[in-house]
Design a protein around this motif. Structure first.
Motif, short mmCIF file in Angstrom:
data_model
loop_
_atom_site.label_atom_id
_atom_site.label_comp_id
_atom_site.label_asym_id
_atom_site.label_seq_id
_atom_site.Cartn_x
_atom_site.Cartn_y
_atom_site.Cartn_z
N ALA A 197 -46.55 -10.37 -11.35
CA ALA A 197 -46.10 -11.56 -10.59
C ALA A 197 -46.64 -11.49 -9.16
O ALA A 197 -47.09 -12.50 -8.60
CB ALA A 197 -44.58 -11.63 -10.59
N GLN A 198 -46.60 -10.31 -8.59
CA GLN A 198 -47.09 -10.14 -7.22
C GLN A 198 -48.60 -10.41 -7.17
O GLN A 198 -49.08 -11.10 -6.28
CB GLN A 198 -46.77 -8.73 -6.77
CG GLN A 198 -46.91 -8.52 -5.29
CD GLN A 198 -46.86 -7.05 -4.93
OE1 GLN A 198 -47.47 -6.22 -5.60
NE2 GLN A 198 -46.12 -6.74 -3.89
N GLN A 199 -49.30 -9.89 -8.16
CA GLN A 199 -50.77 -10.06 -8.18
C GLN A 199 -51.19 -11.52 -8.30
O GLN A 199 -52.24 -11.90 -7.80
CB GLN A 199 -51.38 -9.24 -9.32
CG GLN A 199 -51.56 -7.78 -8.93
CD GLN A 199 -51.82 -6.89 -10.14
OE1 GLN A 199 -51.83 -7.35 -11.29
NE2 GLN A 199 -52.00 -5.61 -9.89
N ILE A 200 -50.37 -12.31 -8.99
CA ILE A 200 -50.76 -13.72 -9.12
C ILE A 200 -50.15 -14.59 -8.03
O ILE A 200 -50.21 -15.81 -8.09
CB ILE A 200 -50.46 -14.28 -10.54
CG1 ILE A 200 -48.96 -14.21 -10.86
CG2 ILE A 200 -51.29 -13.54 -11.59
CD1 ILE A 200 -48.58 -14.89 -12.17
N GLY A 201 -49.52 -13.94 -7.03
CA GLY A 201 -49.14 -14.67 -5.82
C GLY A 201 -47.68 -15.02 -5.64
O GLY A 201 -47.34 -15.70 -4.68
N PHE A 202 -46.81 -14.57 -6.53
CA PHE A 202 -45.39 -14.85 -6.33
C PHE A 202 -44.78 -13.78 -5.41
O PHE A 202 -45.15 -12.61 -5.50
CB PHE A 202 -44.63 -14.85 -7.66
CG PHE A 202 -44.97 -16.04 -8.52
CD1 PHE A 202 -44.61 -17.32 -8.14
CD2 PHE A 202 -45.65 -15.87 -9.72
CE1 PHE A 202 -44.92 -18.42 -8.94
CE2 PHE A 202 -45.97 -16.96 -10.52
CZ PHE A 202 -45.60 -18.24 -10.13
N SER A 203 -43.84 -14.19 -4.58
CA SER A 203 -43.19 -13.22 -3.70
C SER A 203 -41.73 -12.98 -4.05
O SER A 203 -41.10 -12.06 -3.54
CB SER A 203 -43.30 -13.68 -2.25
OG SER A 203 -42.74 -14.96 -2.12
N ASP A 204 -41.18 -13.81 -4.92
CA ASP A 204 -39.78 -13.68 -5.32
C ASP A 204 -39.65 -13.91 -6.82
O ASP A 204 -40.34 -14.75 -7.38
CB ASP A 204 -38.91 -14.69 -4.58
CG ASP A 204 -38.86 -14.39 -3.10
OD1 ASP A 204 -38.03 -13.56 -2.69
OD2 ASP A 204 -39.69 -14.95 -2.36
N LEU A 205 -38.74 -13.15 -7.41
CA LEU A 205 -38.49 -13.28 -8.85
C LEU A 205 -36.99 -13.45 -9.08
O LEU A 205 -36.18 -12.93 -8.31
CB LEU A 205 -38.92 -12.00 -9.58
CG LEU A 205 -40.39 -11.73 -9.80
CD1 LEU A 205 -40.56 -10.37 -10.47
CD2 LEU A 205 -40.98 -12.82 -10.67
N TYR A 206 -36.67 -14.12 -10.16
CA TYR A 206 -35.27 -14.36 -10.53
C TYR A 206 -35.06 -14.01 -11.99
O TYR A 206 -36.00 -14.01 -12.79
CB TYR A 206 -34.91 -15.84 -10.28
CG TYR A 206 -35.12 -16.23 -8.84
CD1 TYR A 206 -34.11 -16.06 -7.91
CD2 TYR A 206 -36.37 -16.68 -8.41
CE1 TYR A 206 -34.33 -16.36 -6.57
CE2 TYR A 206 -36.60 -16.98 -7.08
CZ TYR A 206 -35.58 -16.81 -6.16
OH TYR A 206 -35.81 -17.09 -4.84
N LEU A 207 -33.83 -13.70 -12.35
CA LEU A 207 -33.51 -13.50 -13.76
C LEU A 207 -32.05 -13.82 -14.02
O LEU A 207 -31.22 -13.83 -13.10
CB LEU A 207 -33.84 -12.07 -14.21
CG LEU A 207 -33.11 -10.88 -13.61
CD1 LEU A 207 -31.73 -10.66 -14.24
CD2 LEU A 207 -33.94 -9.61 -13.83
N VAL A 208 -31.76 -14.08 -15.27
CA VAL A 208 -30.39 -14.32 -15.72
C VAL A 208 -29.90 -13.03 -16.37
O VAL A 208 -30.47 -12.58 -17.36
CB VAL A 208 -30.34 -15.46 -16.77
CG1 VAL A 208 -28.91 -15.66 -17.26
CG2 VAL A 208 -30.91 -16.75 -16.20
N ALA A 209 -28.89 -12.43 -15.78
CA ALA A 209 -28.34 -11.20 -16.35
C ALA A 209 -27.00 -11.53 -16.99
O ALA A 209 -26.17 -12.20 -16.40
CB ALA A 209 -28.15 -10.15 -15.28
N THR A 210 -26.83 -11.08 -18.20
CA THR A 210 -25.53 -11.28 -18.83
C THR A 210 -24.67 -10.05 -18.56
O THR A 210 -23.81 -10.06 -17.70
CB THR A 210 -25.70 -11.59 -20.32
OG1 THR A 210 -26.65 -10.69 -20.87
CG2 THR A 210 -26.19 -13.01 -20.53
#
Ligand code: COA
Length: 166
Positions: free
Chosen positions: A109-122
């Protein structure tokens, strides 16, 4: 010893990954495996985004994880992208494969230019917490899920040691 491959470069594992995701999250009356396969086919195309990473033990698939635009969290339409469908086959659990997949996805994700990630945790908040993720918000309602976030920074044009914000 596990290696990580992009599904784009290992399409022979498409059916295994689709089956894992279907059985874990989507197998319900009225659904067929097509609900998983249709969007997953897009991950065979570019290999950049959306993307599926597969962990391999030799040439055997051990687990997978997705990076996608939308994980169906209607209350938070502005957030993207999402780490989703992290799955490790039962016989390979507790050997670091899940952790490896999350870290590889963050790097991609970082390599393709995103700086933030999100996820749904149960029920896996502490698993992600240990990998540097933090609670973004908790959604009230019948599901009561926790949204987690990780700032992964951005890559510069010169290679550098990635920073983990703990
Ligand atoms: C959650 C899941 C991906 C973890 O995969 P894994 O390969 O077993 O995880 P790892 O071996 O990388 O474990 C990383 C850490 O989490 C801990 N951990 C993993 N599974 C755990 C469990 N069920 N209970 C407690 N701790 C656990 C490990 O002890 C390890 O800690 P350490 O680094 O201090 O040793 C796997 O159990 C799975 O596929 N579950 C079903 C699908 C699922 O729930 N996905 C997540 C959706 S939010």
């Amino acid at each position: 010893m596990f290696t990580i491959k992009n599904l784009h470069e290992a399409p022979e594992h498409f059916n295994t990954v689709a089956n894992w995701i279907y059985q874990q999250w989507w197998q319900k009356p009225g659904n067929t495996i097509e609900v998983v396969k249709a969007p997953l086919r897009e991950h065979l195309q570019s290999g950049t985004f959306p993307v599926t990473l597969v962990a391999l033990s030799g040439d055997k698939p051990a687990g997978s994880v997705l990076l996608i635009e939308d994980d169906g969290v209607e209350a938070l339409p502005e957030l993207k992208p999402w780490l989703a469908a992290l799955y490790v086959a039962p016989e390979y659990r507790m050997q670091g494969v899940g952790k490896l997949l999350v870290q590889a996805l963050e790097q991609h994700a970082q390599q393709i230019g995103f700086s933030d990630l999100y996820l749904v945790a149960t029920d896996r908040v502490s698993f992600y917490y240990d990998l540097g993720w933090r609670v973004y918000t908790k959604l009230v309602g019948n599901t009561g899920v926790t949204i987690m976030h990780k700032h992964i920074g951005t890559t510069s044009s010169t290679p550098h040691v990635s920073t983990h914000h703990l």
